[in-house]
Design a protein around this motif. Structure first.
Motif, PDB file in Angstrom:
ATOM      1  N   HIS A  93     -56.683  18.849 -20.951  1.00  0.00           N
ATOM      2  CA  HIS A  93     -57.966  18.231 -20.608  1.00  0.00           C
ATOM      3  C   HIS A  93     -59.020  19.260 -20.163  1.00  0.00           C
ATOM      4  O   HIS A  93     -60.189  19.143 -20.527  1.00  0.00           O
ATOM      5  N   PHE A  94     -58.609  20.249 -19.361  1.00  0.00           N
ATOM      6  CA  PHE A  94     -59.565  21.192 -18.772  1.00  0.00           C
ATOM      7  C   PHE A  94     -59.446  22.607 -19.324  1.00  0.00           C
ATOM      8  O   PHE A  94     -60.217  23.485 -18.936  1.00  0.00           O
ATOM      9  N   ASN A  95     -58.459  22.847 -20.197  1.00  0.00           N
ATOM     10  CA  ASN A  95     -58.204  24.172 -20.737  1.00  0.00           C
ATOM     11  C   ASN A  95     -57.914  25.196 -19.629  1.00  0.00           C
ATOM     12  O   ASN A  95     -58.341  26.343 -19.689  1.00  0.00           O
ATOM     13  N   VAL A  96     -57.216  24.740 -18.610  1.00  0.00           N
ATOM     14  CA  VAL A  96     -56.734  25.610 -17.533  1.00  0.00           C
ATOM     15  C   VAL A  96     -55.223  25.395 -17.483  1.00  0.00           C
ATOM     16  O   VAL A  96     -54.757  24.359 -17.024  1.00  0.00           O
ATOM     17  N   ASN A  97     -54.480  26.378 -17.986  1.00  0.00           N
ATOM     18  CA  ASN A  97     -53.038  26.215 -18.195  1.00  0.00           C
ATOM     19  C   ASN A  97     -52.181  27.009 -17.223  1.00  0.00           C
ATOM     20  O   ASN A  97     -50.985  27.127 -17.428  1.00  0.00           O
ATOM     21  N   SER A  98     -52.763  27.542 -16.195  1.00  0.00           N
ATOM     22  CA  SER A  98     -52.037  28.410 -15.281  1.00  0.00           C
ATOM     23  C   SER A  98     -51.889  27.758 -13.910  1.00  0.00           C
ATOM     24  O   SER A  98     -52.888  27.333 -13.306  1.00  0.00           O
ATOM     25  N   LYS A  99     -50.646  27.692 -13.422  1.00  0.00           N
ATOM     26  CA  LYS A  99     -50.429  27.174 -12.064  1.00  0.00           C
ATOM     27  C   LYS A  99     -51.189  28.009 -11.047  1.00  0.00           C
ATOM     28  O   LYS A  99     -51.757  27.472 -10.093  1.00  0.00           O
ATOM     29  N   SER A 100     -51.206  29.314 -11.245  1.00  0.00           N
ATOM     30  CA  SER A 100     -51.890  30.175 -10.269  1.00  0.00           C
ATOM     31  C   SER A 100     -53.390  29.891 -10.230  1.00  0.00           C
ATOM     32  O   SER A 100     -54.000  29.968  -9.161  1.00  0.00           O
ATOM     33  N   ALA A 101     -53.986  29.546 -11.358  1.00  0.00           N
ATOM     34  CA  ALA A 101     -55.416  29.186 -11.351  1.00  0.00           C
ATOM     35  C   ALA A 101     -55.627  27.916 -10.531  1.00  0.00           C
ATOM     36  O   ALA A 101     -56.529  27.859  -9.684  1.00  0.00           O
ATOM     37  N   TRP A 102     -54.795  26.903 -10.766  1.00  0.00           N
ATOM     38  CA  TRP A 102     -54.924  25.665  -9.993  1.00  0.00           C
ATOM     39  C   TRP A 102     -54.672  25.932  -8.516  1.00  0.00           C
ATOM     40  O   TRP A 102     -55.406  25.446  -7.651  1.00  0.00           O
ATOM     41  N   ASN A 103     -53.642  26.718  -8.212  1.00  0.00           N
ATOM     42  CA  ASN A 103     -53.333  27.030  -6.816  1.00  0.00           C
ATOM     43  C   ASN A 103     -54.466  27.787  -6.148  1.00  0.00           C
ATOM     44  O   ASN A 103     -54.707  27.614  -4.945  1.00  0.00           O
TER      45      ASN A 103
END
Length: 181
Positions: free
Chosen positions: A147-157
């Protein structure tokens, strides 16, 4: 109350209503972590007591003005120590219907809350209270990535967003307590 209000008992009313699945998962994961040696050790090492409060709903609970809207995080987690207090506002929340994390006010609140912290400490002539904001996504990384093209746990964290498959109770407590050592 670990479950929502049942239609089987219409005469019983709960206020606030019982926990939804995401809220229940958070409470259960926090409780399980605190029963581990690691969970006990981090509190003991940092001389903290932990209190978890269920925030009241709009108009009654602790809320913040975020982009002209009231934001009432579901939980207030208070880490009380002899010389320092950390107050965490935690919101288990699905994210697919929200804005991109870069522009989502509830996600970006982890930065804005520091303005509240500064005001609180300066008005009280103190510097021992830290405020923190976290979102616990009810949406998987795969769905968020699509949905957001953000596939990294570290980015979300890095936005203080933790995912359903993470040990977020441990990660949040480590983030807060180890950032002050």
């Amino acid at each position: 109350l670990l479950l929502g209000q049942s239609a089987e008992d219409p005469d019983v009313k709960y206020s606030p209503p019982g926990l939804n699945e995401g809220e229940r998962n958070f409470v259960q994961q926090l409780r399980a972590y605190l029963h581990t040696n690691e969970g006990q050790e981090i509190l003991t090492t940092h001389d903290r007591e932990l209190f978890l409060l269920r925030n009241q709903s709009r108009g009654r609970g602790v809320g913040f003005l975020v982009n002209d809207e009231g934001f009432f995080p579901d939980f207030i987690l208070w880490l009380k120590g002899a010389h320092r207090q950390d107050i965490l506002f935690i919101e288990p929340h699905g994210l697919l219907m929200d804005k991109h994390p870069d522009t989502n006010p509830k996600i970006q609140f982890y930065k804005e809350i520091k303005n509240y912290e500064h005001t609180l400490n300066s008005r009280g002539h103190r510097d021992d209270v830290s405020l923190h904001s976290y979102i616990i996504s009810q949406t998987s990384l795969d769905q968020l990535g699509q949905h957001f093209n953000v596939n990294s746990k570290s980015a979300w964290n890095s936005w203080h967003v933790y995912l359903p498959d993470q040990e977020y109770a441990s990660l949040i407590l480590h983030d807060v307590l180890l950032s002050h050592t």
